[in-house]
Structure formats: C-alpha cells, structure tokens
Design a protein around this motif. Structure first.
Motif, PDB file in Angstrom:
ATOM      1  N   ARG A  84       0.828  -1.185   0.000  1.00 10.11           N
ATOM      2  CA  ARG A  84       0.000   0.000   0.000  1.00 10.11           C
ATOM      3  C   ARG A  84       0.873   1.249   0.000  1.00 10.11           C
ATOM      4  NH1 ARG A  84      -4.099   0.578   4.072  1.00 10.11           N
ATOM      5  NH2 ARG A  84      -3.611   2.801   4.028  1.00 10.11           N
ATOM      6  N   GLY A  85       0.238   2.381  -0.303  1.00  6.55           N
ATOM      7  CA  GLY A  85       0.944   3.652  -0.378  1.00  6.55           C
ATOM      8  C   GLY A  85       0.973   4.361   0.960  1.00  6.55           C
ATOM      9  N   VAL A  86       1.624   5.520   0.966  1.00  2.00           N
ATOM     10  CA  VAL A  86       1.827   6.303   2.178  1.00  2.00           C
ATOM     11  C   VAL A  86       1.165   7.667   2.025  1.00  2.00           C
ATOM     12  CG1 VAL A  86       3.549   7.354   3.702  1.00  2.00           C
ATOM     13  CG2 VAL A  86       4.042   5.184   2.566  1.00  2.00           C
ATOM     14  N   GLY A  87       0.501   8.128   3.090  1.00  2.16           N
ATOM     15  CA  GLY A  87      -0.029   9.481   3.126  1.00  2.16           C
ATOM     16  C   GLY A  87      -1.466   9.586   2.659  1.00  2.16           C
ATOM     17  N   THR A  88      -2.159  10.611   3.175  1.00  2.00           N
ATOM     18  CA  THR A  88      -3.532  10.903   2.761  1.00  2.00           C
ATOM     19  C   THR A  88      -3.670  12.312   2.192  1.00  2.00           C
ATOM     20  OG1 THR A  88      -4.093  11.586   5.026  1.00  2.00           O
ATOM     21  CG2 THR A  88      -4.546   9.294   4.429  1.00  2.00           C
ATOM     22  N   ASP A  89      -2.952  13.286   2.759  1.00  2.00           N
ATOM     23  CA  ASP A  89      -3.105  14.683   2.339  1.00  2.00           C
ATOM     24  C   ASP A  89      -2.310  14.984   1.069  1.00  2.00           C
ATOM     25  OD1 ASP A  89      -4.554  14.917   4.620  1.00  2.00           O
ATOM     26  OD2 ASP A  89      -3.195  16.283   5.644  1.00  2.00           O
ATOM     27  N   PHE A  90      -2.871  15.821   0.199  1.00  2.00           N
ATOM     28  CA  PHE A  90      -2.179  16.174  -1.043  1.00  2.00           C
ATOM     29  C   PHE A  90      -2.736  17.481  -1.596  1.00  2.00           C
ATOM     30  CE2 PHE A  90      -5.976  13.947  -2.288  1.00  2.00           C
ATOM     31  CZ  PHE A  90      -6.443  14.668  -3.380  1.00  2.00           C
ATOM     32  N   ALA A  91      -1.984  18.053  -2.525  1.00  3.90           N
ATOM     33  CA  ALA A  91      -2.444  19.200  -3.312  1.00  3.90           C
ATOM     34  C   ALA A  91      -1.779  19.124  -4.674  1.00  3.90           C
ATOM     35  CB  ALA A  91      -2.103  20.517  -2.623  1.00  3.90           C
ATOM     36  N   GLY A  92      -2.465  19.608  -5.684  1.00  4.07           N
ATOM     37  CA  GLY A  92      -1.918  19.550  -7.031  1.00  4.07           C
ATOM     38  C   GLY A  92      -2.898  20.111  -8.039  1.00  4.07           C
ATOM     39  N   THR A  93      -2.780  19.672  -9.276  1.00  4.04           N
ATOM     40  CA  THR A  93      -3.658  20.140 -10.347  1.00  4.04           C
ATOM     41  C   THR A  93      -4.403  18.964 -10.964  1.00  4.04           C
ATOM     42  OG1 THR A  93      -1.827  19.988 -11.928  1.00  4.04           O
ATOM     43  CG2 THR A  93      -2.219  22.130 -10.911  1.00  4.04           C
ATOM     44  N   VAL A  94      -5.639  19.210 -11.311  1.00  2.00           N
ATOM     45  CA  VAL A  94      -6.452  18.177 -11.952  1.00  2.00           C
ATOM     46  C   VAL A  94      -5.833  17.820 -13.296  1.00  2.00           C
ATOM     47  CG1 VAL A  94      -8.709  17.624 -12.940  1.00  2.00           C
ATOM     48  CG2 VAL A  94      -8.560  18.920 -10.802  1.00  2.00           C
ATOM     49  N   GLU A  95      -5.627  16.525 -13.518  1.00  2.00           N
ATOM     50  CA  GLU A  95      -5.018  16.074 -14.766  1.00  2.00           C
ATOM     51  C   GLU A  95      -6.058  15.546 -15.746  1.00  2.00           C
ATOM     52  OE1 GLU A  95      -0.861  14.409 -15.336  1.00  2.00           O
ATOM     53  OE2 GLU A  95      -2.057  12.581 -15.066  1.00  2.00           O
ATOM     54  N   ALA A  96      -7.038  14.804 -15.244  1.00  2.00           N
ATOM     55  CA  ALA A  96      -8.086  14.245 -16.115  1.00  2.00           C
ATOM     56  C   ALA A  96      -9.344  14.032 -15.288  1.00  2.00           C
ATOM     57  CB  ALA A  96      -7.627  12.925 -16.739  1.00  2.00           C
ATOM     58  N   VAL A  97     -10.486  14.062 -15.948  1.00  2.00           N
ATOM     59  CA  VAL A  97     -11.756  13.835 -15.265  1.00  2.00           C
ATOM     60  C   VAL A  97     -12.487  12.683 -15.944  1.00  2.00           C
ATOM     61  CG1 VAL A  97     -11.965  16.225 -14.508  1.00  2.00           C
ATOM     62  CG2 VAL A  97     -12.973  15.534 -16.679  1.00  2.00           C
ATOM     63  N   GLY A  98     -13.175  11.895 -15.125  1.00  2.00           N
ATOM     64  CA  GLY A  98     -13.960  10.794 -15.653  1.00  2.00           C
ATOM     65  C   GLY A  98     -15.369  11.238 -16.014  1.00  2.00           C
ATOM     66  N   PRO A  99     -16.151  10.355 -16.604  1.00  2.00           N
ATOM     67  CA  PRO A  99     -17.539  10.687 -16.947  1.00  2.00           C
ATOM     68  C   PRO A  99     -18.326  11.127 -15.717  1.00  2.00           C
ATOM     69  CG  PRO A  99     -16.864   8.618 -17.976  1.00  2.00           C
ATOM     70  CD  PRO A  99     -15.773   8.986 -17.020  1.00  2.00           C
ATOM     71  N   GLY A 100     -19.130  12.161 -15.896  1.00  2.00           N
ATOM     72  CA  GLY A 100     -19.977  12.630 -14.805  1.00  2.00           C
ATOM     73  C   GLY A 100     -19.362  13.715 -13.943  1.00  2.00           C
ATOM     74  N   ILE A 101     -18.141  14.132 -14.240  1.00  2.00           N
ATOM     75  CA  ILE A 101     -17.494  15.193 -13.470  1.00  2.00           C
ATOM     76  C   ILE A 101     -17.637  16.511 -14.220  1.00  2.00           C
ATOM     77  CG2 ILE A 101     -15.335  16.070 -12.514  1.00  2.00           C
ATOM     78  CD1 ILE A 101     -16.400  13.696 -11.019  1.00  2.00           C
ATOM     79  N   ASP A 102     -18.396  17.448 -13.662  1.00  2.00           N
ATOM     80  CA  ASP A 102     -18.612  18.745 -14.288  1.00  2.00           C
ATOM     81  C   ASP A 102     -18.039  19.901 -13.468  1.00  2.00           C
ATOM     82  OD1 ASP A 102     -20.129  17.564 -16.402  1.00  2.00           O
ATOM     83  OD2 ASP A 102     -21.870  17.474 -15.061  1.00  2.00           O
ATOM     84  N   ALA A 103     -17.806  19.674 -12.167  1.00  2.00           N
ATOM     85  CA  ALA A 103     -17.398  20.768 -11.287  1.00  2.00           C
ATOM     86  C   ALA A 103     -15.910  21.102 -11.407  1.00  2.00           C
ATOM     87  CB  ALA A 103     -17.745  20.429  -9.837  1.00  2.00           C
ATOM     88  N   TYR A 104     -15.120  20.180 -11.962  1.00  2.00           N
ATOM     89  CA  TYR A 104     -13.678  20.389 -12.080  1.00  2.00           C
ATOM     90  C   TYR A 104     -13.234  20.121 -13.509  1.00  2.00           C
ATOM     91  CZ  TYR A 104     -13.669  20.318  -6.971  1.00  2.00           C
ATOM     92  OH  TYR A 104     -13.912  20.591  -5.654  1.00  2.00           O
ATOM     93  N   ALA A 105     -12.117  20.754 -13.873  1.00  2.00           N
ATOM     94  CA  ALA A 105     -11.563  20.576 -15.211  1.00  2.00           C
ATOM     95  C   ALA A 105     -10.048  20.480 -15.102  1.00  2.00           C
ATOM     96  CB  ALA A 105     -11.950  21.759 -16.112  1.00  2.00           C
TER      97      ALA A 105
END
Length: 222
Positions: A84-105
């Motif tokens: 498994r991976g490490v950590g929960t908190d993060f910040a960054g830029t949206v790279e791709a959105v799946g179907p049904g995502i309208d609030a972010y780009a």
C-alpha cells in the motif's frame, strides 16, 4: 536534450506524445518501521466514472500515517493490507476527469485527502479521487501550504463547527495549541470570534499568541 518530433508532410497533424504508463510512488510491502518504505514504479491510475485524477505537487504526513504503516491499526477490518501507499493529504492540479465530473476541469488547483483505509497513498505522482474529497485551493495559497491542511485543519473545523458549534463571544480552551490540529483550532476559533486560551509549552507561547490566542497556559504548570 529536448526531443523533437520528426516533421511530417505539410499540413499533417503532429503525433501526440505517448501517455506515461508508470509513475513513482512511496510504498511498503509489509507493516513495520520507516525502513520498510521504498519508491516503487506503479501503473498510473486512470479516473473512472465520478472520479478525477490529480497530479500531486505536494503531500503531507500526519501521525495517522505512521500508525498505519507500523501496523497499529491493522485490526481495522476495512484497512487495506500491504502493499500500500503512504499518506492521505495532497495538493496539485487536476489532470483528467472521468464521466460525470462537471465541477472540475484539467488544470484546476485542488487539495484534499485520500481515505486512510484504502491502498492508494498521496506520496505518488498521480492520485485518483472523488470530487467530495477535494476542494479548490484559494488564490494566494501555495500548493505546499494546502497539502498540510486536510487532516489537521479538517479535524479542527469539524470539532469546533459540527461538534460544539462554536460562535462569537464564546470561550474555548485548546490543548496542544502548537501542534497541527491545535494550531488550526486556535486560528479557526479566532476567525469565528471566540476568545481562545492556548495550552502549550513556554517555548511555543509566542507562536500560539501570534496565531490568535488571547491567553496562554504553560504545560509545565497546568
């Protein structure tokens, strides 16, 4: 050296660079001390319906992450076992959105937290999340600062808003006022208009007062 695509016939579309299939992530294959951590090459996750992927610019660690890694919480039935991976908190830029995502780009600056129960960790180049686990980074706030907020500041906000409904004119005592959750609680309580007493060591008194505490109690004498 920069690589150039070979020129094609006049008017021909330039070929798109191939999408990276792997990324680096900090992971561990068994519970244990920090020595079990290693950087691994894993598949880049792709967002499914109702999900989006975020290219991570900064990630934060909390005491919870160490407790999960060393196995203190292995008794939780829903906790995904290693690898498994490490950590929960993060910040960054949206790279791709799946179907049904309208609030972010793609390109939106966001911060958030992953489920601590899941196998994915925030110390990775890309993470996949649902929109209810992220928010936009306010203008003027760096991604590094935003990555330190979700668990610590979220805990403080939940305690003061949802649990005690703190309001202007009320008084609140914050223990561990110089810690991650405590420092956020002092600032948020001050923002709400409350009178804050911070409990911390004498060496941190100036810092806690600067955060907004009106009174200070020394942990050595309290």
């Amino acid at each position: 050296r920069a690589r150039r695509w070979p020129a094609g016939p006049p008017g021909a579309a330039m070929p798109e660079p191939r999408r990276r299939l792997n990324m680096r992530a900090l992971r561990y294959d068994r519970f244990g001390p920090p020595a079990v951590l290693h950087v691994a090459s894993v598949a880049v996750p792709a967002p499914g319906p109702g999900e989006l992927s975020v290219r991570v610019a900064a990630a934060g660690l909390n005491p919870l992450d160490g407790k999960i890694r060393d196995g203190q919480l292995r008794w939780l039935p829903l906790l995904a076992r290693p690898p498994r991976g490490v950590g929960t908190d993060f910040a960054g830029t949206v790279e791709a959105v799946g179907p049904g995502i309208d609030a972010y780009a793609p390109g939106d600056r966001v911060f958030g937290s992953l489920s601590p129960l899941a196998r994915q960790g925030s110390f990775a180049e890309v993470v996949v999340v649902r929109p209810d686990r992220i928010a936009r980074v306010p203008a003027g706030v760096s991604l590094e600062t935003a990555a330190a907020l979700p668990v610590a500041a979220g805990t403080a906000v939940q305690a003061l808003t949802d649990d005690v409904a703190l309001g202007a004119g009320q008084r609140v005592l914050v223990t561990g006022a110089a810690g991650g959750v405590g420092a956020a609680a002092v600032q948020y309580a001050t923002h709400l208009g409350a009178s804050v007493t911070g409990v911390c060591s004498a060496s941190n008194a100036g810092h806690v007062r600067a955060l907004g505490a009106f009174f200070f109690n020394d942990t050595a004498t309290t």
